[in-house]
Write a protein that holds these residues in place. Structure first.
Motif, mmCIF file in Angstrom:
data_model
loop_
_atom_site.group_PDB
_atom_site.id
_atom_site.type_symbol
_atom_site.label_atom_id
_atom_site.label_comp_id
_atom_site.label_asym_id
_atom_site.label_seq_id
_atom_site.Cartn_x
_atom_site.Cartn_y
_atom_site.Cartn_z
ATOM 1 N N CYS A 132 38.890 40.460 44.687
ATOM 2 C CA CYS A 132 39.644 39.974 43.534
ATOM 3 C C CYS A 132 38.991 40.514 42.272
ATOM 4 O O CYS A 132 37.800 40.309 42.047
ATOM 5 C CB CYS A 132 39.645 38.443 43.534
ATOM 6 S SG CYS A 132 40.529 37.699 42.155
ATOM 7 N N LYS A 133 39.786 41.202 41.456
ATOM 8 C CA LYS A 133 39.264 41.752 40.203
ATOM 9 C C LYS A 133 39.628 40.828 39.059
ATOM 10 O O LYS A 133 40.715 40.249 39.021
ATOM 11 C CB LYS A 133 39.848 43.145 39.953
ATOM 12 C CG LYS A 133 39.224 43.878 38.783
ATOM 13 C CD LYS A 133 39.697 45.311 38.713
ATOM 14 C CE LYS A 133 38.990 46.065 37.598
ATOM 15 N NZ LYS A 133 39.439 47.467 37.535
ATOM 16 N N GLY A 134 38.708 40.688 38.129
ATOM 17 C CA GLY A 134 38.934 39.871 36.953
ATOM 18 C C GLY A 134 38.008 40.306 35.835
ATOM 19 O O GLY A 134 37.567 41.455 35.797
ATOM 20 N N ILE A 135 37.717 39.386 34.938
ATOM 21 C CA ILE A 135 36.825 39.667 33.810
ATOM 22 C C ILE A 135 35.628 38.733 33.895
ATOM 23 O O ILE A 135 35.782 37.523 34.100
ATOM 24 C CB ILE A 135 37.539 39.443 32.459
ATOM 25 C CG1 ILE A 135 38.744 40.387 32.304
ATOM 26 C CG2 ILE A 135 36.571 39.618 31.294
ATOM 27 C CD1 ILE A 135 38.397 41.839 32.042
ATOM 28 N N ALA A 136 34.437 39.320 33.731
ATOM 29 C CA ALA A 136 33.211 38.521 33.659
ATOM 30 C C ALA A 136 32.785 38.416 32.200
ATOM 31 O O ALA A 136 32.805 39.404 31.469
ATOM 32 C CB ALA A 136 32.109 39.169 34.491
ATOM 33 N N ILE A 158 28.846 32.561 42.456
ATOM 34 C CA ILE A 158 29.500 33.701 43.116
ATOM 35 C C ILE A 158 28.756 34.989 42.787
ATOM 36 O O ILE A 158 28.079 35.072 41.763
ATOM 37 C CB ILE A 158 30.972 33.766 42.669
ATOM 38 C CG1 ILE A 158 31.809 34.553 43.624
ATOM 39 C CG2 ILE A 158 31.120 34.302 41.277
ATOM 40 C CD1 ILE A 158 33.104 33.886 43.942
ATOM 41 N N GLN A 159 28.877 35.975 43.654
ATOM 42 C CA GLN A 159 28.272 37.292 43.427
ATOM 43 C C GLN A 159 29.306 38.205 42.777
ATOM 44 O O GLN A 159 30.403 38.385 43.302
ATOM 45 C CB GLN A 159 27.818 37.887 44.773
ATOM 46 C CG GLN A 159 27.140 39.235 44.674
ATOM 47 C CD GLN A 159 25.694 39.147 44.195
ATOM 48 O OE1 GLN A 159 25.124 38.073 44.114
ATOM 49 N NE2 GLN A 159 25.111 40.286 43.865
ATOM 50 N N LEU A 160 28.972 38.757 41.613
ATOM 51 C CA LEU A 160 29.860 39.665 40.886
ATOM 52 C C LEU A 160 29.444 41.100 41.100
ATOM 53 O O LEU A 160 28.249 41.404 41.182
ATOM 54 C CB LEU A 160 29.783 39.381 39.382
ATOM 55 C CG LEU A 160 30.093 37.969 38.910
ATOM 56 C CD1 LEU A 160 29.708 37.816 37.441
ATOM 57 C CD2 LEU A 160 31.564 37.684 39.090
ATOM 58 N N THR A 161 30.411 41.995 41.173
ATOM 59 C CA THR A 161 30.142 43.434 41.208
ATOM 60 C C THR A 161 30.839 44.061 40.008
ATOM 61 O O THR A 161 32.058 43.900 39.836
ATOM 62 C CB THR A 161 30.672 44.077 42.499
ATOM 63 O OG1 THR A 161 30.065 43.417 43.623
ATOM 64 C CG2 THR A 161 30.337 45.560 42.552
ATOM 65 N N PHE A 162 30.074 44.754 39.181
ATOM 66 C CA PHE A 162 30.634 45.408 38.001
ATOM 67 C C PHE A 162 31.105 46.818 38.350
ATOM 68 O O PHE A 162 30.795 47.339 39.420
ATOM 69 C CB PHE A 162 29.599 45.432 36.879
ATOM 70 C CG PHE A 162 29.173 44.059 36.441
ATOM 71 C CD1 PHE A 162 30.039 43.236 35.729
ATOM 72 C CD2 PHE A 162 27.920 43.568 36.760
ATOM 73 C CE1 PHE A 162 29.669 41.958 35.341
ATOM 74 C CE2 PHE A 162 27.527 42.293 36.375
ATOM 75 C CZ PHE A 162 28.407 41.487 35.662
ATOM 76 N N GLU A 163 31.846 47.417 37.427
ATOM 77 C CA GLU A 163 32.443 48.731 37.703
ATOM 78 C C GLU A 163 31.410 49.823 37.928
ATOM 79 O O GLU A 163 31.683 50.811 38.592
ATOM 80 C CB GLU A 163 33.420 49.107 36.580
ATOM 81 C CG GLU A 163 34.658 48.210 36.612
ATOM 82 C CD GLU A 163 35.753 48.663 35.678
ATOM 83 O OE1 GLU A 163 35.436 49.077 34.535
ATOM 84 O OE2 GLU A 163 36.929 48.598 36.085
ATOM 85 N N ASP A 164 30.192 49.647 37.372
ATOM 86 C CA ASP A 164 29.139 50.654 37.581
ATOM 87 C C ASP A 164 28.382 50.446 38.892
ATOM 88 O O ASP A 164 27.423 51.142 39.191
ATOM 89 C CB ASP A 164 28.171 50.674 36.401
ATOM 90 C CG ASP A 164 27.398 49.361 36.234
ATOM 91 O OD1 ASP A 164 27.569 48.440 37.068
ATOM 92 O OD2 ASP A 164 26.623 49.258 35.264
ATOM 93 N N GLY A 165 28.823 49.446 39.694
ATOM 94 C CA GLY A 165 28.185 49.181 40.985
ATOM 95 C C GLY A 165 27.065 48.167 40.928
ATOM 96 O O GLY A 165 26.539 47.758 41.970
ATOM 97 N N SER A 166 26.673 47.742 39.728
ATOM 98 C CA SER A 166 25.605 46.744 39.623
ATOM 99 C C SER A 166 26.153 45.354 39.968
ATOM 100 O O SER A 166 27.364 45.129 39.961
ATOM 101 C CB SER A 166 24.996 46.752 38.209
ATOM 102 O OG SER A 166 25.966 46.374 37.252
ATOM 103 N N HIS A 167 25.245 44.446 40.271
ATOM 104 C CA HIS A 167 25.618 43.099 40.708
ATOM 105 C C HIS A 167 24.953 42.045 39.821
ATOM 106 O O HIS A 167 23.915 42.306 39.226
ATOM 107 C CB HIS A 167 25.167 42.855 42.161
ATOM 108 C CG HIS A 167 25.744 43.809 43.138
ATOM 109 N ND1 HIS A 167 27.012 43.692 43.631
ATOM 110 C CD2 HIS A 167 25.211 44.920 43.711
ATOM 111 C CE1 HIS A 167 27.252 44.686 44.471
ATOM 112 N NE2 HIS A 167 26.178 45.444 44.536
#
Length: 194
Positions: free
Chosen positions: A80-84, A108-117
Protein backbone atom coordinates in the motif's frame (compact mmCIF):
# COMPACT_ATOMS: atom_id res chain seq x y z
CA UNK A 1 -14.15 -2.29 21.29
CA UNK A 2 -15.80 1.12 21.45
CA UNK A 3 -15.67 3.20 18.29
CA UNK A 4 -14.23 6.10 20.31
CA UNK A 5 -10.52 5.30 20.57
CA UNK A 6 -9.11 8.63 21.85
CA UNK A 7 -8.18 7.50 25.37
CA UNK A 8 -7.04 4.08 24.17
CA UNK A 9 -4.60 5.65 21.68
CA UNK A 10 -3.21 8.04 24.28
CA UNK A 11 -1.87 5.04 26.23
CA UNK A 12 -0.47 3.07 23.27
CA UNK A 13 2.94 4.69 22.70
CA UNK A 14 5.35 6.44 25.01
CA UNK A 15 6.80 9.56 23.38
CA UNK A 16 9.06 10.56 26.29
CA UNK A 17 12.33 11.87 24.86
CA UNK A 18 11.07 11.51 21.27
CA UNK A 19 11.27 14.64 19.12
CA UNK A 20 9.70 13.29 15.92
CA UNK A 21 7.75 10.28 14.67
CA UNK A 22 6.87 9.06 11.17
CA UNK A 23 3.14 8.86 10.50
CA UNK A 24 1.81 6.92 7.48
CA UNK A 25 -1.28 8.26 5.71
CA UNK A 26 -3.19 6.09 3.25
CA UNK A 27 -6.67 7.70 3.22
CA UNK A 28 -7.75 11.25 4.00
CA UNK A 29 -4.36 11.94 5.63
CA UNK A 30 -2.97 12.02 2.07
CA UNK A 31 -5.07 14.99 0.97
CA UNK A 32 -6.42 16.62 4.14
CA UNK A 33 -3.26 17.67 5.94
CA UNK A 34 -4.66 19.73 8.81
CA UNK A 35 -1.61 19.24 11.03
CA UNK A 36 1.96 20.57 11.04
CA UNK A 37 4.74 18.29 9.81
CA UNK A 38 8.52 18.46 9.58
CA UNK A 39 8.94 16.37 6.44
CA UNK A 40 6.70 14.62 3.90
CA UNK A 41 7.71 11.67 1.70
CA UNK A 42 5.92 9.03 -0.40
CA UNK A 43 6.21 5.64 1.31
CA UNK A 44 4.97 2.08 0.99
CA UNK A 45 3.99 -0.49 3.56
CA UNK A 46 3.87 -4.23 2.91
CA UNK A 47 1.35 -6.79 4.11
CA UNK A 48 -1.63 -4.43 4.10
CA UNK A 49 -4.30 -3.45 1.56
CA UNK A 50 -6.58 -0.38 1.51
CA UNK A 51 -10.31 -1.21 1.85
CA UNK A 52 -13.50 0.85 2.29
CA UNK A 53 -14.59 -1.37 5.17
CA UNK A 54 -14.80 1.12 8.05
CA UNK A 55 -18.00 2.94 8.91
CA UNK A 56 -17.90 6.71 9.34
CA UNK A 57 -20.50 7.90 11.83
CA UNK A 58 -18.75 11.16 12.70
CA UNK A 59 -17.17 12.60 9.53
CA UNK A 60 -18.67 11.22 6.30
CA UNK A 61 -21.94 9.82 7.61
CA UNK A 62 -24.19 9.73 10.66
CA UNK A 63 -24.98 7.01 13.21
CA UNK A 64 -28.26 6.36 11.33
CA UNK A 65 -26.62 6.35 7.87
CA UNK A 66 -22.87 5.72 8.16
CA UNK A 67 -20.53 6.44 5.32
CA UNK A 68 -17.60 4.24 4.37
CA UNK A 69 -13.95 5.20 4.69
CA UNK A 70 -10.73 3.28 4.26
CA UNK A 71 -8.86 1.15 6.71
CA UNK A 72 -6.07 -1.37 6.18
CA UNK A 73 -6.70 -5.11 6.02
CA UNK A 74 -3.88 -7.61 6.43
CA UNK A 75 -2.81 -9.41 3.26
CA UNK A 76 0.68 -10.86 3.15
CA UNK A 77 1.00 -10.33 -0.62
CA UNK A 78 -0.24 -6.73 -0.64
CA UNK A 79 1.54 -3.40 -0.63
CA UNK A 80 0.00 0.00 0.00
CA UNK A 81 1.47 3.33 -1.07
CA UNK A 82 0.75 6.53 0.78
CA UNK A 83 2.44 9.55 2.32
CA UNK A 84 4.70 9.49 5.37
CA UNK A 85 4.89 12.62 7.51
CA UNK A 86 7.57 13.23 10.10
CA UNK A 87 5.68 14.91 12.92
CA UNK A 88 6.15 16.08 16.48
CA UNK A 89 4.46 13.72 18.98
CA UNK A 90 2.23 16.66 20.00
CA UNK A 91 0.40 16.30 16.64
CA UNK A 92 -1.28 13.16 18.00
CA UNK A 93 -3.33 15.32 20.40
CA UNK A 94 -5.24 16.49 17.30
CA UNK A 95 -5.02 13.31 15.22
CA UNK A 96 -6.30 11.03 17.98
CA UNK A 97 -9.51 13.10 17.96
CA UNK A 98 -9.71 13.23 14.16
CA UNK A 99 -9.19 9.44 13.88
CA UNK A 100 -11.26 8.52 16.95
CA UNK A 101 -13.98 6.51 15.18
CA UNK A 102 -12.45 3.04 15.61
CA UNK A 103 -8.85 3.72 14.59
CA UNK A 104 -5.90 2.53 16.68
CA UNK A 105 -2.33 3.74 16.37
CA UNK A 106 -0.13 0.82 15.36
CA UNK A 107 3.59 0.57 14.63
CA UNK A 108 4.53 -0.22 11.04
CA UNK A 109 7.62 -0.54 8.84
CA UNK A 110 7.82 2.11 6.10
CA UNK A 111 9.80 1.86 2.87
CA UNK A 112 10.67 5.12 1.12
CA UNK A 113 11.17 5.56 -2.61
CA UNK A 114 14.98 5.53 -2.23
CA UNK A 115 14.76 2.06 -0.62
CA UNK A 116 15.47 3.24 2.92
CA UNK A 117 13.28 2.11 5.81
CA UNK A 118 11.90 3.63 8.99
CA UNK A 119 9.52 2.63 11.73
CA UNK A 120 6.36 4.70 11.89
CA UNK A 121 2.81 4.83 13.17
CA UNK A 122 -0.41 4.28 11.26
CA UNK A 123 -4.08 4.50 12.21
CA UNK A 124 -5.92 1.25 11.44
CA UNK A 125 -9.55 0.46 12.20
CA UNK A 126 -9.51 -3.23 13.10
CA UNK A 127 -12.52 -5.48 12.67
CA UNK A 128 -13.22 -5.63 16.42
CA UNK A 129 -14.30 -1.97 16.60
CA UNK A 130 -18.05 -1.35 16.64
CA UNK A 131 -17.94 0.95 13.57
CA UNK A 132 -16.35 -1.73 11.34
CA UNK A 133 -18.64 -2.61 8.41
CA UNK A 134 -16.48 -5.19 6.66
CA UNK A 135 -16.61 -6.61 3.19
CA UNK A 136 -19.27 -5.70 0.65
CA UNK A 137 -19.27 -5.66 -3.14
CA UNK A 138 -17.65 -2.60 -4.66
CA UNK A 139 -21.01 -1.74 -6.25
CA UNK A 140 -22.77 -1.85 -2.85
CA UNK A 141 -20.00 0.22 -1.28
CA UNK A 142 -20.40 2.81 -4.06
CA UNK A 143 -24.15 2.93 -3.43
CA UNK A 144 -23.64 3.48 0.30
CA UNK A 145 -20.99 6.17 -0.31
CA UNK A 146 -23.26 7.99 -2.79
CA UNK A 147 -26.05 8.32 -0.23
CA UNK A 148 -23.95 9.16 2.86
CA UNK A 149 -23.03 12.59 4.16
CA UNK A 150 -21.83 13.86 7.51
CA UNK A 151 -20.29 16.87 9.31
CA UNK A 152 -17.15 16.71 7.11
CA UNK A 153 -19.20 16.63 3.90
CA UNK A 154 -20.45 14.08 1.39
CA UNK A 155 -18.90 10.61 1.51
CA UNK A 156 -18.54 10.82 -2.28
CA UNK A 157 -16.14 13.76 -1.88
CA UNK A 158 -13.89 11.60 0.34
CA UNK A 159 -13.82 8.86 -2.31
CA UNK A 160 -13.16 11.21 -5.24
CA UNK A 161 -10.42 13.15 -3.43
CA UNK A 162 -8.73 9.92 -2.34
CA UNK A 163 -8.86 8.46 -5.87
CA UNK A 164 -7.40 11.67 -7.31
CA UNK A 165 -4.63 11.73 -4.68
CA UNK A 166 -3.73 8.07 -5.34
CA UNK A 167 -3.42 8.77 -9.08
CA UNK A 168 -1.14 11.73 -8.35
CA UNK A 169 0.98 9.40 -6.19
CA UNK A 170 1.13 6.84 -9.01
CA UNK A 171 -0.63 4.30 -6.79
CA UNK A 172 -2.73 1.60 -8.42
CA UNK A 173 -5.63 0.82 -6.10
CA UNK A 174 -8.13 -1.34 -8.04
CA UNK A 175 -10.53 -1.40 -5.05
CA UNK A 176 -10.78 2.40 -4.77
CA UNK A 177 -10.92 2.93 -8.52
CA UNK A 178 -13.64 0.28 -8.99
CA UNK A 179 -15.83 1.95 -6.35
CA UNK A 180 -15.22 5.32 -8.00
CA UNK A 181 -16.21 3.86 -11.38
CA UNK A 182 -19.43 2.33 -9.98
CA UNK A 183 -20.34 5.63 -8.35
CA UNK A 184 -19.71 7.61 -11.53
CA UNK A 185 -21.67 5.11 -13.63
CA UNK A 186 -24.65 5.36 -11.27
CA UNK A 187 -24.41 9.17 -11.36
CA UNK A 188 -24.37 9.17 -15.18
CA UNK A 189 -27.48 6.98 -15.27
CA UNK A 190 -29.23 9.27 -12.76
CA UNK A 191 -28.41 12.45 -14.70
CA UNK A 192 -29.68 10.94 -17.96
CA UNK A 193 -32.98 10.11 -16.29
CA UNK A 194 -32.58 6.40 -16.85
Amino acid sequence: MSANTIEHNRTRQNFDGVSSVWLFGYGSLIYKVDFPFLEKRPATIRGWQRRFWQGSHDHRGTPEAPGRVVTLIENREARCKGIAYRVSPSVFEHLDVREKNGYLRLTIQLTFEDGSHAEGLVYIATEDNEAFLGHASEEDIARQITSASGPSGPNSEYLLRLAESLRMLGEECPHTFAIESHMQSAHNVDTKGG
